[in-house]
Structures are given as C-alpha cells and as structure tokens.
Design a protein around this motif. Structure first.
Motif, mmCIF file in Angstrom:
data_model
loop_
_atom_site.group_PDB
_atom_site.id
_atom_site.type_symbol
_atom_site.label_atom_id
_atom_site.label_comp_id
_atom_site.label_asym_id
_atom_site.label_seq_id
_atom_site.Cartn_x
_atom_site.Cartn_y
_atom_site.Cartn_z
ATOM 1 N N LEU A 217 14.424 -7.342 -8.792
ATOM 2 C CA LEU A 217 13.918 -6.930 -7.441
ATOM 3 C C LEU A 217 12.545 -7.381 -8.001
ATOM 4 C CD1 LEU A 217 14.799 -3.816 -6.086
ATOM 5 C CD2 LEU A 217 15.939 -5.779 -5.727
ATOM 6 N N GLU A 218 12.086 -8.081 -6.668
ATOM 7 C CA GLU A 218 10.740 -8.925 -6.529
ATOM 8 C C GLU A 218 9.881 -7.608 -5.915
ATOM 9 O OE1 GLU A 218 9.072 -12.245 -3.776
ATOM 10 O OE2 GLU A 218 9.908 -12.855 -5.712
ATOM 11 N N ASN A 219 7.943 -7.317 -6.091
ATOM 12 C CA ASN A 219 7.797 -6.499 -6.200
ATOM 13 C C ASN A 219 6.125 -7.300 -5.156
ATOM 14 O OD1 ASN A 219 5.861 -3.728 -5.919
ATOM 15 N ND2 ASN A 219 6.237 -3.646 -8.019
ATOM 16 N N ILE A 220 6.724 -6.620 -4.393
ATOM 17 C CA ILE A 220 5.293 -6.718 -3.351
ATOM 18 C C ILE A 220 3.509 -6.580 -3.397
ATOM 19 C CG2 ILE A 220 6.713 -6.892 -0.810
ATOM 20 C CD1 ILE A 220 5.141 -4.369 -0.577
ATOM 21 N N ALA A 221 3.700 -5.508 -4.500
ATOM 22 C CA ALA A 221 2.622 -4.965 -4.767
ATOM 23 C C ALA A 221 2.229 -6.275 -5.644
ATOM 24 C CB ALA A 221 2.729 -3.105 -5.661
ATOM 25 N N ASP A 222 2.974 -6.425 -6.080
ATOM 26 C CA ASP A 222 2.533 -7.132 -7.666
ATOM 27 C C ASP A 222 0.889 -8.029 -7.053
ATOM 28 O OD1 ASP A 222 4.016 -6.779 -9.240
ATOM 29 O OD2 ASP A 222 5.584 -8.300 -8.733
ATOM 30 N N ALA A 223 0.620 -8.760 -6.342
ATOM 31 C CA ALA A 223 -0.126 -10.050 -5.869
ATOM 32 C C ALA A 223 -1.122 -8.874 -5.013
ATOM 33 C CB ALA A 223 0.191 -9.958 -4.333
ATOM 34 N N SER A 224 -1.209 -7.211 -5.125
ATOM 35 C CA SER A 224 -2.651 -6.542 -4.960
ATOM 36 C C SER A 224 -3.030 -6.789 -6.597
ATOM 37 C CB SER A 224 -1.456 -5.281 -4.136
ATOM 38 O OG SER A 224 -1.558 -5.730 -3.129
ATOM 39 N N ASP A 225 -2.565 -6.693 -6.628
ATOM 40 C CA ASP A 225 -3.190 -5.985 -8.441
ATOM 41 C C ASP A 225 -3.237 -6.864 -9.702
ATOM 42 O OD1 ASP A 225 -4.979 -4.355 -9.920
ATOM 43 O OD2 ASP A 225 -2.893 -3.686 -11.463
ATOM 44 N N ALA A 226 -3.483 -8.659 -9.100
ATOM 45 C CA ALA A 226 -2.631 -9.614 -10.193
ATOM 46 C C ALA A 226 -4.023 -9.094 -10.952
ATOM 47 C CB ALA A 226 -3.401 -11.123 -9.190
ATOM 48 N N ASP A 227 -5.122 -9.380 -10.498
ATOM 49 C CA ASP A 227 -6.051 -8.906 -11.347
ATOM 50 C C ASP A 227 -5.895 -7.351 -12.956
ATOM 51 O OD1 ASP A 227 -7.570 -7.155 -9.894
ATOM 52 O OD2 ASP A 227 -9.322 -8.688 -9.331
ATOM 53 N N GLY A 228 -5.078 -6.924 -12.503
ATOM 54 C CA GLY A 228 -4.902 -5.498 -12.675
ATOM 55 C C GLY A 228 -6.196 -4.514 -12.848
ATOM 56 N N LYS A 229 -7.372 -4.916 -12.526
ATOM 57 C CA LYS A 229 -8.215 -4.079 -11.973
ATOM 58 C C LYS A 229 -8.021 -2.561 -11.212
ATOM 59 C CE LYS A 229 -11.870 -7.481 -11.192
ATOM 60 N NZ LYS A 229 -13.321 -8.066 -10.491
ATOM 61 N N ASN A 230 -6.809 -2.540 -10.753
ATOM 62 C CA ASN A 230 -6.502 -1.241 -10.205
ATOM 63 C C ASN A 230 -4.924 -0.381 -11.644
ATOM 64 O OD1 ASN A 230 -7.539 -0.561 -7.878
ATOM 65 N ND2 ASN A 230 -6.244 -2.826 -7.580
ATOM 66 N N GLY A 231 -4.696 -0.575 -13.076
ATOM 67 C CA GLY A 231 -3.928 -0.626 -13.947
ATOM 68 C C GLY A 231 -2.500 -0.156 -13.229
ATOM 69 N N GLY A 232 -2.418 -1.312 -12.731
ATOM 70 C CA GLY A 232 -1.023 -1.065 -12.552
ATOM 71 C C GLY A 232 -1.072 -0.320 -10.707
ATOM 72 N N TYR A 233 -1.220 0.224 -10.525
ATOM 73 C CA TYR A 233 -1.411 1.262 -9.269
ATOM 74 C C TYR A 233 -2.275 0.832 -7.939
ATOM 75 C CZ TYR A 233 1.758 3.847 -12.645
ATOM 76 O OH TYR A 233 2.598 3.703 -13.765
ATOM 77 N N PRO A 234 -2.013 -0.471 -7.720
ATOM 78 C CA PRO A 234 -2.712 -0.882 -6.496
ATOM 79 C C PRO A 234 -1.992 0.227 -4.991
ATOM 80 C CG PRO A 234 -1.240 -1.940 -6.628
ATOM 81 C CD PRO A 234 -0.993 -1.199 -7.395
ATOM 82 N N GLN A 235 -3.560 0.709 -4.036
ATOM 83 C CA GLN A 235 -4.025 1.041 -2.698
ATOM 84 C C GLN A 235 -3.573 0.236 -1.852
ATOM 85 O OE1 GLN A 235 -6.603 3.442 -1.192
ATOM 86 N NE2 GLN A 235 -4.905 4.328 0.415
ATOM 87 N N LEU A 236 -1.768 -0.398 -1.214
ATOM 88 C CA LEU A 236 -1.747 -1.465 -0.417
ATOM 89 C C LEU A 236 -2.987 -0.616 1.372
ATOM 90 C CD1 LEU A 236 -0.446 -1.810 -2.630
ATOM 91 C CD2 LEU A 236 1.588 -2.721 -1.288
ATOM 92 N N SER A 237 -2.749 -1.729 2.317
ATOM 93 C CA SER A 237 -2.525 -1.577 3.549
ATOM 94 C C SER A 237 -1.424 -1.658 4.147
ATOM 95 C CB SER A 237 -4.039 -2.857 3.721
ATOM 96 O OG SER A 237 -3.408 -3.758 4.502
ATOM 97 N N GLN A 238 -1.407 -0.521 5.346
ATOM 98 C CA GLN A 238 -0.440 -1.363 5.876
ATOM 99 C C GLN A 238 -0.473 -2.363 6.710
ATOM 100 O OE1 GLN A 238 1.537 1.775 8.556
ATOM 101 N NE2 GLN A 238 -0.051 2.799 8.846
ATOM 102 N N GLU A 239 -1.375 -3.247 6.624
ATOM 103 C CA GLU A 239 -0.862 -4.820 7.542
ATOM 104 C C GLU A 239 -0.235 -5.296 5.852
ATOM 105 O OE1 GLU A 239 -3.833 -2.855 9.281
ATOM 106 O OE2 GLU A 239 -3.716 -2.419 7.755
#
Length: 312
Positions: A217-239
């Motif tokens: 599967l492909e993870n939509i969260a990857d783009a939100s933490d591409a630089d790794g600053k969130n330690g692999g656990y980003p907070q996404l927005s509804q948008e």
C-alpha cells in the motif's frame, strides 16, 4: 482513557507502543514447550551487557509488548507482575506499576529477578541497576527484525530459546503466506492510518508503516513528513486527507476514541473520499495496531483481507 498526544506517540509506537487498550480476546498465548526442553537451557546466559546466572522466576514486565512476547514464548508462569497497560493476555498479572512513569522503589517492592522495559524514562535502568536488579531494555521496534531479535533475547534470558525460535519461525511463515499472492496492481492502493481523531498518522518510515508496505500500500502521510521533522508521526489536516483521497482509512482509535466508519463519514468534507464512498473505512484493534509483538501478524492479516476485496 486519555487520547494520544504527539509526545505520547514519540514515547510509544515509533518509539514505543500506544498503550491504550480495551478488551482482549480470551485466548491463551502460552506456547507449548518445544522438543529439546528449553526448560533445561544452560545458564548463565548473556544478552548484550546483561548476564543472568540462573533462570528468572519473578519477572516484572513494564511493556505491554514485552508482556505479550513473554507469554507467547512460554515464560508466562515466570511473570509475577506487569504494568497497568498490559492487558493481553488476560491472565497477565496486571499491577499498578507504570511503564510511562516507572518508580524504582515500587518495582523493587515486587522483588524481581528480571525487569523488562521499553523506555528508559527518568534513567530507570540506572536506578534499578544500582539496586542490583537485572534489567532488559526492549525499545520500540523499527523493523520486524527488531521484533524477532527481542523475542530471541527474551527466549534466551528466560530459558525458552527453542520456544522463542519457534514463534519467530511461525511469524515469518505466516507473513510470507499472507504476502505471497497479493494482487498485482497497476497503481498501488493508498491509505490513511489514523492514530487519533486529532488526525495524527504514521509514515512508511515507522514500524506500523512497514507493515502496510508489506501489503503493497501507498501511505498518504509520507508527503507530510518528507523531511522527517515529525519523527514519522505527522499531524495531518482534514484538507490534506480529503485532497489525498485515500482508497482506505484504517482506524487505530476505535477503543480509545470510539471512532467508527460512521463517525468518519460524518466528518465535514469526508463523504466524498474514496474510502468513505466505497465503505473502505476499516476499524482496527488499537492494541494490536500499536504494539510490535507476535500479534503484528493479525494486523497484517486485517490489512490484507480488507484490501483483497478491491479488484486488481
């Protein structure tokens, strides 16, 4: 139960387990003794810097994952106390000890001959070592190999090396069986893994993300933490989630936060998301989805079974 926070997540599943639980199915997880009698395993044994002169008979586990591992490899009868979040198997001797805020005096009061921890909060390892209490630190796994290694280490230290090896072999065989006939898709199915209603997720670089990767599967969260600053656990927005339009939504907050396909559908703007339109919002067991022990096989099966229903 309290909801998960970014700090809690960092200390737990990725870096630790989201130790929020519910009812566990009442099945025994003790593994029958393997032939060759692990009970007669030779001591002393050494794992890393820890050497035990004899088989421990009063083990204290302050990690729900370690608790599951200990019972699975047949060392359950040697476990005399577990932390307040260890809810599986049901027969585990739960106490008021905390794995998040461990108290050396309270732990010492259980007179353990081995303590298993997943976090070295407040330098608890040094405190227990000063008290001459043997400690094994089993940090959150980053890969399945970490899981297999921890099972092996616990097997050696508890006198159950053969049983631990058998558990690892079974896990590898089960995972191979689940992934060998996955549909060949021109385009990968996408997913959003929800840790809580605050929309924290886990990227492919985390342990949980690696399990989804096994299912292709492909993870939509990857783009939100591409630089790794969130330690692999980003907070996404509804948008962001609605725009990414995932094929699947997997909920790891069904117990802690009562999230369901119905609550997801009721969220503003989510009705048009493919996962919602196609009834592909999947509720997971929070505990299984947040620990790195033997039950990761069940998590992978839930993912594979859900996605297999989509035509290739």
């Amino acid at each position: 139960m309290s909801r998960r926070t970014p700090r809690l997540l960092a200390a737990t599943l990725a870096v630790g387990a989201l130790l929020l639980g519910g009812c566990a199915e009442k099945t025994s997880t003790d593994t029958p003794a393997a032939s060759g009698s692990s009970a007669a395993a030779a001591f002393p044994v050494t794992v890393g810097k820890l050497t035990l002169q004899k088989r421990p008979e009063k083990i204290v586990s302050l990690s729900p994952t370690a608790t599951e591992m200990l019972f699975k490899i047949g060392a359950g009868k040697q476990v005399t106390a577990v932390d307040d979040q260890s809810n599986f198997p049901p027969e585990a001797p739960k106490s008021d000890l905390s794995g998040f805020q461990p108290n050396a005096e309270a732990i010492a009061g259980k007179t353990p001959d081995l303590v298993v921890l997943s976090n070295d909060t407040n330098k608890i390892v040094d405190q227990l070592t000063t008290l001459k209490i043997p400690v094994l630190l089993t940090p959150a796994a980053a890969t399945l190999d970490d899981t297999y290694r921890q099972l092996g280490d616990l097997g050696k230290l508890t006198g159950h090396p053969a049983e631990a090896d058998a558990v690892v072999t079974q896990m590898k065989n089960d995972i191979a069986a689940l992934t060998k006939d996955l549909p060949q898709r021109a385009k990968k199915l996408s997913y959003y893994h929800e840790l809580g209603p605050e929309l924290y997720s886990a990227t492919s670089k985390t342990f949980i993300g690696s399990i989804y990767a096994l299912a292709g599967l492909e993870n939509i969260a990857d783009a939100s933490d591409a630089d790794g600053k969130n330690g692999g656990y980003p907070q996404l927005s509804q948008e962001v989630i609605v725009k990414a339009n995932p094929d699947f939504v997997f909920l790891a907050d069904t117990k802690c936060c009562k999230q369901t396909p119905e609550t997801v559908k009721a969220r503003s703007g989510w009705a048009g998301v493919t996962a919602v339109k196609n009834n592909q919002v999947v509720g997971l067991d929070d505990d299984i989805a947040s620990r790195w022990g033997p039950r990761v096989v069940e998590l992978l099966k839930a993912i594979v079974d859900a996605t297999a229903k989509v035509p290739a």
